[in-house]
Design an enzyme around this catalytic site. Structure first.
Site, mmCIF file in Angstrom:
data_model
loop_
_atom_site.group_PDB
_atom_site.id
_atom_site.type_symbol
_atom_site.label_atom_id
_atom_site.label_comp_id
_atom_site.label_asym_id
_atom_site.label_seq_id
_atom_site.Cartn_x
_atom_site.Cartn_y
_atom_site.Cartn_z
ATOM 1 N N LYS A 67 0.829 -1.211 0.000
ATOM 2 C CA LYS A 67 0.000 0.000 0.000
ATOM 3 C C LYS A 67 0.866 1.265 0.000
ATOM 4 O O LYS A 67 0.645 2.187 -0.791
ATOM 5 C CB LYS A 67 -0.934 -0.017 1.222
ATOM 6 C CG LYS A 67 -1.908 -1.181 1.225
ATOM 7 C CD LYS A 67 -2.845 -1.148 2.398
ATOM 8 C CE LYS A 67 -2.183 -1.470 3.708
ATOM 9 N NZ LYS A 67 -1.681 -2.854 3.788
ATOM 10 N N THR A 68 1.854 1.299 0.886
ATOM 11 C CA THR A 68 2.748 2.458 0.949
ATOM 12 C C THR A 68 3.569 2.581 -0.323
ATOM 13 O O THR A 68 3.801 3.692 -0.826
ATOM 14 C CB THR A 68 3.681 2.343 2.171
ATOM 15 O OG1 THR A 68 2.887 2.219 3.359
ATOM 16 C CG2 THR A 68 4.576 3.562 2.289
ATOM 17 N N ASP A 112 -1.195 6.846 6.703
ATOM 18 C CA ASP A 112 -1.202 5.401 6.925
ATOM 19 C C ASP A 112 -2.087 5.079 8.122
ATOM 20 O O ASP A 112 -2.240 5.897 9.035
ATOM 21 C CB ASP A 112 0.227 4.920 7.173
ATOM 22 C CG ASP A 112 0.368 3.414 7.000
ATOM 23 O OD1 ASP A 112 -0.576 2.779 6.486
ATOM 24 O OD2 ASP A 112 1.419 2.873 7.382
ATOM 25 N N THR A 161 -5.340 -1.278 7.179
ATOM 26 C CA THR A 161 -5.430 -2.734 7.225
ATOM 27 C C THR A 161 -6.820 -3.179 7.686
ATOM 28 O O THR A 161 -7.130 -4.365 7.648
ATOM 29 C CB THR A 161 -4.378 -3.304 8.187
ATOM 30 O OG1 THR A 161 -4.515 -2.675 9.472
ATOM 31 C CG2 THR A 161 -2.970 -3.041 7.668
ATOM 32 N N ARG A 221 6.573 -8.286 1.798
ATOM 33 C CA ARG A 221 7.378 -7.832 2.940
ATOM 34 C C ARG A 221 8.011 -9.025 3.653
ATOM 35 O O ARG A 221 9.184 -8.987 4.034
ATOM 36 C CB ARG A 221 6.518 -7.025 3.913
ATOM 37 C CG ARG A 221 7.304 -6.470 5.113
ATOM 38 C CD ARG A 221 6.404 -5.719 6.058
ATOM 39 N NE ARG A 221 5.842 -4.540 5.428
ATOM 40 C CZ ARG A 221 4.814 -3.858 5.914
ATOM 41 N NH1 ARG A 221 4.207 -4.262 7.017
ATOM 42 N NH2 ARG A 221 4.373 -2.773 5.286
#
Length: 339
Positions: A67-68, A112, A161, A221
């Site tokens: 997302k980032t 975020d 999230t 990740r």
């Protein structure tokens, strides 16, 4: 008096900048999420063609899916400056006002974990997103008055999230779209690990890349984290340069040391299933009960441990409680009880 000459380090792969190094810098480098990329490209090109700034965008999905990274890519593709903050960091209305009034025309504001935004702050964000104005109340009681400040046009990109915790009025104001990031396939993860290994100047055998991919919980990740730990393991235990081709055995040894099994379960995942099978005959059992048996918080069990087990088909959530599936019994080596 002797001195030790410090080892030379490669600035491109310096650990302090490693995440930035591995982050894709162009659309072609971003692997996966094709439907989102296609929609974003149209949105950005259309806005540029009209001479407008991009509309507000919300990304949601489990942690570690990119997302980032997508927010950074949008900033790079549009040539915009991006200011970064998070929901918990904006505690007061004044914090948000300070951020918004310091934006320049066309800037991107990335928030975020926006679901953790204070509700009073959220109310101030509505007119800023819709009308480009900031309403500030000065004073209290009958003497209170409202000052309206014009804001420069900006794009809000938010990530969460837990999209269900984002209020409906806030979700509806993301006119550019609300996009859900999906888990990656093993093939996509293998391509991501291959790209990251080249950036870190590590050479892997094909089987070794696939071994990392299948244990990475379908999450980039996690895959990059495993890649770094395999690199460290090879460097320390093989007493040789990690530039040589790393084998499947090296990957298995490194990830076994981390207690990651062949399908990506960690020690907490296996403990959950073992307790469910051995102490509660496979279930059904309630969340509070199994949390107490594991000495884990209920939120940790529900949000961290269970989702991946459900995704793999090892666990079922029923109206009566959690139930271990036949696949869970077989994976852990237990005999599945006959009906």
């Amino acid at each position: 008096m002797s001195s030790t000459k410090p080892k030379e380090t490669n600035k491109k792969t310096d650990e302090s900048h490693l995440d930035q190094t591995l982050r894709p810098r162009a659309w072609d480098e971003y692997i996966g999420q094709k439907h989102i990329k296609d929609n974003l490209k149209i949105l950005l090109e259309a806005a540029e063609g009209r001479g407008h700034i991009p509309e507000h965008i919300l990304f949601y999905g489990p942690p570690g899916l990119g997302k980032t990274t997508l927010a950074h890519l949008i900033a790079k593709e549009t040539g915009r400056q991006m200011k970064i903050t998070s929901g918990p960091a904006i505690e007061k209305i004044g914090d948000l006002a300070s951020i918004l009034t310091n934006l320049s025309v066309g800037d991107i504001l990335f928030i975020d974990e926006i679901h953790r935004l204070n509700k009073m702050v959220e109310e101030i964000l509505y007119p800023a997103m819709e009308s480009g104005v900031l309403d500030i109340i000065i004073g209290k009681g009958p003497s209170a008055r409202t000052i309206q400040l014009d804001l420069p046009p900006f794009t809000l990109i938010a990530a969460t999230t837990r999209v269900a915790m984002v209020s409906s009025p806030l979700r509806s104001r993301f006119s550019g779209g609300v996009f859900r990031l999906e888990f990656y396939s093993n093939e996509e993860i293998a391509r991501i690990v291959d790209r990251s290994s080249k950036l870190l100047e590590i050479s892997f055998e094909k089987d070794a890349l696939e071994e990392i991919a299948k244990r990475s919980r379908f999450t980039p990740r996690t895959a990059n984290y495993f890649l770094k730990r395999v690199r460290d393991f090879a460097q320390v235990n093989q007493k040789s340069s990690v530039r040589q081709d790393l084998t499947q055995k090296t990957v298995k040894d490194a990830l076994n040391m981390l207690a990651i099994d062949e399908i990506g379960l960690n020690s907490s995942d296996r403990k959950f299933l073992e307790i469910l099978i051995e102490k509660f005959n496979g279930g059904p059992v309630g969340l509070k009960t199994i949390g107490a048996a594991m000495s884990e918080e209920e939120a940790t069990v529900e949000e961290v441990i269970e989702p991946y087990l459900i995704q793999l088909g090892l666990l079922e959530r029923t109206a009566r409680g959690r139930v271990a599936t036949k696949k869970a019994y077989e994976h852990l080596g237990f005999n599945f009880p006959s009906p």
